[in-house]
Design a protein around this motif. Structure first.
Motif, PDB file in Angstrom:
ATOM      1  N   VAL A 197     -10.851 -33.995   5.819  1.00  0.00           N
ATOM      2  CA  VAL A 197     -11.308 -33.092   4.778  1.00  0.00           C
ATOM      3  C   VAL A 197     -10.399 -32.072   4.318  1.00  0.00           C
ATOM      4  CG1 VAL A 197     -12.989 -31.168   4.479  1.00  0.00           C
ATOM      5  CG2 VAL A 197     -13.800 -33.444   5.682  1.00  0.00           C
ATOM      6  N   TRP A 198      -9.744 -31.249   5.139  1.00  0.00           N
ATOM      7  CA  TRP A 198      -8.691 -30.473   4.563  1.00  0.00           C
ATOM      8  C   TRP A 198      -7.400 -31.233   3.732  1.00  0.00           C
ATOM      9  CZ3 TRP A 198      -6.966 -25.565   7.177  1.00  0.00           C
ATOM     10  CH2 TRP A 198      -8.073 -24.783   7.800  1.00  0.00           C
TER      11      TRP A 198
ATOM     12  N   TRP B  24     -23.815 -25.076  -0.090  1.00  0.00           N
ATOM     13  CA  TRP B  24     -23.562 -23.867  -1.269  1.00  0.00           C
ATOM     14  C   TRP B  24     -21.991 -24.186  -1.799  1.00  0.00           C
ATOM     15  CZ3 TRP B  24     -25.769 -21.780  -5.085  1.00  0.00           C
ATOM     16  CH2 TRP B  24     -26.987 -21.451  -4.976  1.00  0.00           C
ATOM     17  N   SER B  25     -21.226 -24.432  -0.458  1.00  0.00           N
ATOM     18  CA  SER B  25     -19.614 -24.377  -0.900  1.00  0.00           C
ATOM     19  C   SER B  25     -19.198 -25.633  -1.946  1.00  0.00           C
ATOM     20  CB  SER B  25     -18.945 -24.698   0.421  1.00  0.00           C
ATOM     21  OG  SER B  25     -19.529 -25.737   1.051  1.00  0.00           O
ATOM     22  N   PHE B  26     -19.939 -26.800  -1.567  1.00  0.00           N
ATOM     23  CA  PHE B  26     -19.598 -27.899  -2.260  1.00  0.00           C
ATOM     24  C   PHE B  26     -20.384 -28.008  -3.580  1.00  0.00           C
ATOM     25  CE2 PHE B  26     -17.863 -30.187   1.387  1.00  0.00           C
ATOM     26  CZ  PHE B  26     -16.728 -30.511   0.893  1.00  0.00           C
ATOM     27  N   PHE B  27     -21.524 -27.136  -3.753  1.00  0.00           N
ATOM     28  CA  PHE B  27     -22.193 -27.046  -4.951  1.00  0.00           C
ATOM     29  C   PHE B  27     -21.311 -26.315  -5.891  1.00  0.00           C
ATOM     30  CE2 PHE B  27     -25.055 -24.696  -7.661  1.00  0.00           C
ATOM     31  CZ  PHE B  27     -25.803 -25.635  -8.041  1.00  0.00           C
ATOM     32  N   LEU B  28     -20.543 -25.249  -5.520  1.00  0.00           N
ATOM     33  CA  LEU B  28     -19.936 -24.515  -6.112  1.00  0.00           C
ATOM     34  C   LEU B  28     -18.449 -25.075  -6.886  1.00  0.00           C
ATOM     35  CD1 LEU B  28     -19.951 -21.267  -4.447  1.00  0.00           C
ATOM     36  CD2 LEU B  28     -20.898 -21.568  -6.633  1.00  0.00           C
ATOM     37  N   LEU B  29     -17.835 -25.946  -5.663  1.00  0.00           N
ATOM     38  CA  LEU B  29     -16.717 -26.845  -5.816  1.00  0.00           C
ATOM     39  C   LEU B  29     -16.964 -27.963  -6.999  1.00  0.00           C
ATOM     40  CD1 LEU B  29     -13.839 -26.783  -5.164  1.00  0.00           C
ATOM     41  CD2 LEU B  29     -14.216 -28.074  -3.128  1.00  0.00           C
ATOM     42  N   ILE B  30     -17.905 -28.475  -6.725  1.00  0.00           N
ATOM     43  CA  ILE B  30     -18.509 -29.875  -7.617  1.00  0.00           C
ATOM     44  C   ILE B  30     -18.899 -28.983  -8.985  1.00  0.00           C
ATOM     45  CG2 ILE B  30     -20.196 -31.780  -8.017  1.00  0.00           C
ATOM     46  CD1 ILE B  30     -20.042 -32.219  -4.924  1.00  0.00           C
ATOM     47  N   GLY B  31     -19.773 -28.109  -8.913  1.00  0.00           N
ATOM     48  CA  GLY B  31     -19.991 -27.362 -10.135  1.00  0.00           C
ATOM     49  C   GLY B  31     -18.756 -26.763 -11.003  1.00  0.00           C
ATOM     50  N   ALA B  32     -17.741 -26.509 -10.297  1.00  0.00           N
ATOM     51  CA  ALA B  32     -16.159 -26.231 -10.954  1.00  0.00           C
ATOM     52  C   ALA B  32     -15.651 -27.382 -11.674  1.00  0.00           C
ATOM     53  CB  ALA B  32     -15.498 -25.695  -9.941  1.00  0.00           C
ATOM     54  N   SER B  33     -15.942 -28.576 -11.162  1.00  0.00           N
ATOM     55  CA  SER B  33     -15.059 -29.501 -11.881  1.00  0.00           C
ATOM     56  C   SER B  33     -16.087 -30.194 -12.977  1.00  0.00           C
ATOM     57  CB  SER B  33     -14.839 -30.621 -10.726  1.00  0.00           C
ATOM     58  OG  SER B  33     -16.086 -31.218  -9.976  1.00  0.00           O
ATOM     59  N   VAL B  34     -17.462 -30.119 -12.534  1.00  0.00           N
ATOM     60  CA  VAL B  34     -18.408 -30.524 -13.954  1.00  0.00           C
ATOM     61  C   VAL B  34     -18.163 -29.532 -15.246  1.00  0.00           C
ATOM     62  CG1 VAL B  34     -20.632 -31.362 -14.288  1.00  0.00           C
ATOM     63  CG2 VAL B  34     -19.740 -32.128 -12.118  1.00  0.00           C
ATOM     64  N   THR B  35     -18.335 -28.501 -14.874  1.00  0.00           N
ATOM     65  CA  THR B  35     -18.619 -27.365 -15.815  1.00  0.00           C
ATOM     66  C   THR B  35     -17.214 -27.476 -16.690  1.00  0.00           C
ATOM     67  OG1 THR B  35     -17.767 -25.678 -14.479  1.00  0.00           O
ATOM     68  CG2 THR B  35     -19.871 -25.821 -14.737  1.00  0.00           C
ATOM     69  N   GLU B  36     -15.971 -27.717 -16.165  1.00  0.00           N
ATOM     70  CA  GLU B  36     -14.986 -27.761 -16.780  1.00  0.00           C
ATOM     71  C   GLU B  36     -14.870 -29.137 -17.891  1.00  0.00           C
ATOM     72  OE1 GLU B  36     -12.210 -30.274 -13.615  1.00  0.00           O
ATOM     73  OE2 GLU B  36     -11.231 -28.845 -15.190  1.00  0.00           O
TER      74      GLU B  36
ATOM     75  N   PHE C 119     -12.422 -22.038  -0.774  1.00  0.00           N
ATOM     76  CA  PHE C 119     -12.331 -21.409   0.637  1.00  0.00           C
ATOM     77  C   PHE C 119     -13.301 -21.362   1.601  1.00  0.00           C
ATOM     78  CE2 PHE C 119      -9.373 -19.814  -2.540  1.00  0.00           C
ATOM     79  CZ  PHE C 119      -8.272 -19.514  -1.720  1.00  0.00           C
ATOM     80  N   ALA C 120     -14.538 -21.499   0.957  1.00  0.00           N
ATOM     81  CA  ALA C 120     -15.996 -21.704   1.645  1.00  0.00           C
ATOM     82  C   ALA C 120     -16.038 -22.801   2.613  1.00  0.00           C
ATOM     83  CB  ALA C 120     -17.270 -21.616   0.715  1.00  0.00           C
ATOM     84  N   VAL C 121     -15.332 -23.845   2.100  1.00  0.00           N
ATOM     85  CA  VAL C 121     -15.314 -25.180   2.702  1.00  0.00           C
ATOM     86  C   VAL C 121     -14.321 -24.952   3.733  1.00  0.00           C
ATOM     87  CG1 VAL C 121     -14.626 -27.842   2.585  1.00  0.00           C
ATOM     88  CG2 VAL C 121     -15.801 -26.688   0.653  1.00  0.00           C
ATOM     89  N   TRP C 122     -13.112 -24.499   3.433  1.00  0.00           N
ATOM     90  CA  TRP C 122     -12.025 -24.322   4.540  1.00  0.00           C
ATOM     91  C   TRP C 122     -12.466 -23.288   5.672  1.00  0.00           C
ATOM     92  CZ3 TRP C 122      -8.407 -23.425   0.031  1.00  0.00           C
ATOM     93  CH2 TRP C 122      -7.379 -24.233  -0.237  1.00  0.00           C
ATOM     94  N   LEU C 123     -13.388 -22.355   5.448  1.00  0.00           N
ATOM     95  CA  LEU C 123     -13.657 -21.436   6.528  1.00  0.00           C
ATOM     96  C   LEU C 123     -14.889 -21.895   7.171  1.00  0.00           C
ATOM     97  CD1 LEU C 123     -13.254 -18.201   4.546  1.00  0.00           C
ATOM     98  CD2 LEU C 123     -11.847 -18.850   6.435  1.00  0.00           C
ATOM     99  N   GLU C 124     -15.759 -22.681   6.416  1.00  0.00           N
ATOM    100  CA  GLU C 124     -16.789 -23.349   7.508  1.00  0.00           C
ATOM    101  C   GLU C 124     -16.405 -24.411   8.120  1.00  0.00           C
ATOM    102  OE1 GLU C 124     -19.893 -23.885   4.389  1.00  0.00           O
ATOM    103  OE2 GLU C 124     -19.038 -25.761   3.532  1.00  0.00           O
ATOM    104  N   THR C 125     -15.475 -25.226   7.915  1.00  0.00           N
ATOM    105  CA  THR C 125     -14.901 -26.396   8.855  1.00  0.00           C
ATOM    106  C   THR C 125     -13.996 -25.628   9.799  1.00  0.00           C
ATOM    107  OG1 THR C 125     -13.310 -26.551   7.062  1.00  0.00           O
ATOM    108  CG2 THR C 125     -15.113 -28.405   7.137  1.00  0.00           C
ATOM    109  N   LEU C 126     -13.250 -24.584   9.434  1.00  0.00           N
ATOM    110  CA  LEU C 126     -12.506 -23.850  10.336  1.00  0.00           C
ATOM    111  C   LEU C 126     -13.524 -23.428  11.566  1.00  0.00           C
ATOM    112  CD1 LEU C 126      -9.565 -23.250  10.845  1.00  0.00           C
ATOM    113  CD2 LEU C 126     -10.110 -20.896  10.004  1.00  0.00           C
ATOM    114  N   ILE C 127     -14.583 -22.824  11.176  1.00  0.00           N
ATOM    115  CA  ILE C 127     -15.692 -22.394  12.249  1.00  0.00           C
ATOM    116  C   ILE C 127     -16.094 -23.339  13.389  1.00  0.00           C
ATOM    117  CG2 ILE C 127     -17.809 -21.462  12.461  1.00  0.00           C
ATOM    118  CD1 ILE C 127     -17.466 -19.817   9.714  1.00  0.00           C
TER     119      ILE C 127
END
Lengths: 262, 268
Positions: B113-114, B190-202, B241-249
């Motif tokens: 994933v990383w 939410w992490s992927f919602f924001l990340l996918i939202g980023a790529s779609v909104t652009e 960063f949310a994806v990185w940190l939640e997988t790190l947890i």
């Protein structure tokens, strides 16, 4: 007597707390995770920083004749402090590293120069004298230092916003000063930067923007830049908190949270 | 994360290599995917430098069709087919995997994933910085006579869709292979919602941008309000960063569970 005993007791308690921290069974992750994280993050940080700067203050950063004393010290510090603030929050809260703004500034510096060399000079053939990017690295080092010393985002936003703007101006003035020298061009007194902007054709940049610094702040004569820097500092504080909102609500808050019933 | 401090330096002398010390396979996904996208985008930019001025100035010319419309078609078909093939493979192969995952395998999957996130970051950099500068330099110099300019063809119709490919693909990998972190039953992260939202909104903003330039501002002032919504997508990319940190947890949790098992084992 009683006060002295209390002080000794507090010091002893503090020593025991520190010893407990030192003896705790820490989890150790291999440094490979660090490498992957910091190298990968550099790309997304560069992307975020560069696009935010380009779309809020791009023209002021793209061209030397736009680097005026009126708008440039106000618009660019606002645009460039947003992402450093966000990464500063993430780095401090997530990893207790007071390096977020500096790391962002370095990523931004690299991204800007790659773009100027490859896309602006090699692709469109503009000279570097016209298109050099401003740097925010010195400003970022100072803002990280303020966070390290104050450990307060509120104080960092107020002091940091002011210092960011002034450090931005001072550190880039060295590069800009030669272009602010007066020159006579077709019977008009212009700066060297203005002459560069007129001589190199930008056919899709509006003609009415050829002389950028032409506003009413001229009435302040030589004090124009100080008025702009004072206002720029205020705006940068606002930019800092936009960055904090990004770091807090879009990076840290979503960790482990889900949308139910989607 | 390994943080430099006296305390951690003391801790380092203890159990140095644990299950979280992945080897071999994790590097492969990260390095190959990042390098692959870098080679693709640098190659496209070299092509743009070579043929933008000679064949890309007049959208009605025959050479524009040969050099640029053909590239546009190849990109659209290639990205679409490749994306749906990869997504389909991720879902189908993920469903065939056993429901329970051993710790070391879970750590390896988190590293994958990383790796995919790293590749997403590389795509984001080319989308939001490298190609944007090429587009800015072009627009402030050359007259706009079509929405499909050479810089747009490499940026809007190849790099931007690949952003969606990577963000959705990374989520599909996570949801099919990391049930402890991204279970379908837990809802949509939410992490992927924001990340996918980023790529779609652009991608949606491309339409807004072209609409605005067609209607009221043919000139190019880069800091104009018409362009400001583009900024939203790189801000939403903070979800990375949310994806990185939640997988790190989760990695830290695995480490703790193993440590607990080790301490309990002798007592048993």
């Amino acid at each position: 007597m009683s006060a002295r005993l209390e002080t000794e007791h507090a010091a002893q308690t503090r020593r025991l707390e520190l010893r407990a921290v030192l003896n705790r069974q820490y989890v150790y992750l291999d440094r490979k995770w660090d490498i992957v994280f910091f190298v990968s993050a550099a790309f997304v940080i560069a992307a975020a920083g560069d696009l935010t700067r380009s779309l809020f203050a791009g023209d002021w950063d793209f061209w030397v004749d736009w680097k005026d004393r009126q708008w440039w010290p106000m618009v660019t510090p606002f645009a460039t402090i947003i992402i450093p603030s966000a990464i500063q929050y993430i780095a401090w809260v997530g990893f207790r590293l007071p390096l977020g703004a500096t790391y962002t500034a370095l990523c931004l510096f690299a991204a800007a120069w790659i773009a100027r060399v490859y896309q602006w000079e090699a692709f469109v053939s503009y000279p570097f004298t016209l298109i050099w990017p401003a740097s925010v690295v010195p400003a970022a080092v100072l803002v990280d230092w303020i966070l390290l010393k104050t450990r307060s985002f509120i104080l960092t936003s107020i002091l940091g916003g002011i210092i960011w703007t002034f450090a931005f101006w001072i550190s880039n003035y060295v590069s800009l000063a030669p272009y602010l020298q007066p020159s006579m061009f077709m019977g008009h007194m212009l700066s060297v930067a203005d002459v560069l902007g007129i001589q190199y054709l930008r056919s899709q940049t509006p003609e009415y923007l050829r002389l950028v610094e032409s506003g009413t702040l001229r009435s302040f004569l030589g004090e124009t830049q100080y008025v702009a820097l004072a206002f720029g500092s205020t705006v940068a504080v606002g930019g800092y908190w936009i960055g904090q909102a990004i770091g807090r609500w879009l990076a840290i808050w979503p960790i482990g949270r889900s949308i139910k019933g989607l | 994360m390994a943080v430099w401090s006296v305390i951690v330096a003391a801790a380092r002398t203890r159990d140095r290599f644990a299950v979280t010390d992945w080897r071999g396979d994790g590097w492969r996904v990260w390095i190959l995917s990042c390098l692959g996208f870098t080679v693709l985008f640098v190659g496209l930019s070299v092509y743009m430098h070579a043929f933008a001025w000679s064949a890309g100035l007049d959208a009605t010319s025959p050479e524009f069709s040969v050099y640029w419309r053909s590239l546009l078609l190849i990109e659209l078909v290639g990205v679409t087919v490749g994306t749906f093939a990869w997504w389909t493979w991720l879902v189908r192969s993920g469903r065939a995997l056993p429901a329970t995952v051993a710790f070391d395998e879970e750590v390896r999957r988190i590293m994958v994933v990383w790796g995919l996130l790293g590749a997403t970051c590389v795509v984001l950099y080319f989308m939001a910085s490298f190609f944007v500068s090429g587009d800015a330099a072009w627009h402030q110099t050359a007259v706009r006579d079509t929405a499909f300019t050479p810089p747009h063809i490499v940026m809007f119709y190849c790099a931007f869709p690949l952003g969606i490919t990577m963000t959705v693909g990374t989520y599909l990998y996570g949801v099919t292979r990391l049930p402890r972190v991204y279970s379908m039953n837990a809802g949509f992260p939410w992490s992927f919602f924001l990340l996918i939202g980023a790529s779609v909104t652009e991608m949606l903003q491309v339409a807004v941008n072209e609409w605005g330039h067609s209607l009221w501002i043919a000139e190019e002032v880069f800091a104009a309000p018409l362009h400001w919504p583009f900024v939203i997508y790189v801000w939403l990319a903070a979800g990375t960063f949310a994806v990185w940190l939640e997988t790190l947890i989760r990695v830290l949790s695995i480490e703790k569970q193993i440590a607990d098992q080790r301490t309990q084992a002798p007592q048993a």
